[in-house]
Design a protein around this motif. Sequence first.
Motif, PDB file in Angstrom:
ATOM      1  N   UNK A  73       0.596  -1.396  -0.066  1.00  0.00           N
ATOM      2  CA  UNK A  73      -0.161  -0.071  -0.099  1.00  0.00           C
ATOM      3  C   UNK A  73       0.744   1.273  -0.036  1.00  0.00           C
ATOM      4  N   UNK A  74       0.300   2.468  -0.394  1.00  0.00           N
ATOM      5  CA  UNK A  74       1.147   3.535  -0.343  1.00  0.00           C
ATOM      6  C   UNK A  74       0.084   4.568  -1.270  1.00  0.00           C
ATOM      7  N   UNK A  75       0.633   5.676  -1.228  1.00  0.00           N
ATOM      8  CA  UNK A  75       0.035   6.722  -2.189  1.00  0.00           C
ATOM      9  C   UNK A  75       0.983   7.189  -3.107  1.00  0.00           C
ATOM     10  N   UNK A  76       0.696   7.141  -4.574  1.00  0.00           N
ATOM     11  CA  UNK A  76       1.862   7.616  -5.388  1.00  0.00           C
ATOM     12  C   UNK A  76       1.190   9.145  -5.980  1.00  0.00           C
ATOM     13  N   UNK A  77       1.844  10.106  -6.073  1.00  0.00           N
ATOM     14  CA  UNK A  77       1.648  11.406  -6.437  1.00  0.00           C
ATOM     15  C   UNK A  77       1.755  11.398  -8.103  1.00  0.00           C
ATOM     16  N   UNK A 103      -7.247   3.039  -6.354  1.00  0.00           N
ATOM     17  CA  UNK A 103      -8.333   4.336  -6.782  1.00  0.00           C
ATOM     18  C   UNK A 103      -7.513   5.445  -6.888  1.00  0.00           C
ATOM     19  N   UNK A 104      -7.915   6.358  -8.020  1.00  0.00           N
ATOM     20  CA  UNK A 104      -7.443   7.803  -8.005  1.00  0.00           C
ATOM     21  C   UNK A 104      -8.094   8.812  -7.258  1.00  0.00           C
ATOM     22  N   UNK A 105      -7.463   9.909  -6.920  1.00  0.00           N
ATOM     23  CA  UNK A 105      -8.084  10.952  -6.454  1.00  0.00           C
ATOM     24  C   UNK A 105      -7.506  12.234  -6.825  1.00  0.00           C
TER      25      UNK A 105
END
Length: 113
Positions: A73-77, A103-105
């Motif tokens: 898991x993690x968030x990619x900018x 998912x995208x945000x």
Amino acid sequence: YAIAYALAATRDEQPTGSSIAKGLRRLTGGTAAINTGTQDLLAAFQNLASGKTVSATGTSCPLDWDANGTVNGGTIEMWCIGKTGDTPLFQSSGLSFDIKTQTYSGTYVQCGS
């Protein structure tokens, strides 16, 4: 930082892909909270070198790997590359991707705007 932490966690082993994957697993679930950066670097190395597991947080989210060293898991900018005259311009696209939920945000912003 994650690779350096993984190497510290497996300091008595020959550095290999397998040993690094093993070390990455020690960055999740520990009692010592470690933030990526120079401020917690010594604490990270001390805890990992002594055999402890830490709870490491990267630039934007907790660091989390599975038994194979694959990111859980993690968030990619997402960034974009534009141009101002002859100079490259790098900036956030306004979008992020959550690896765990797939998912995208955010809202897309044209690079150079």
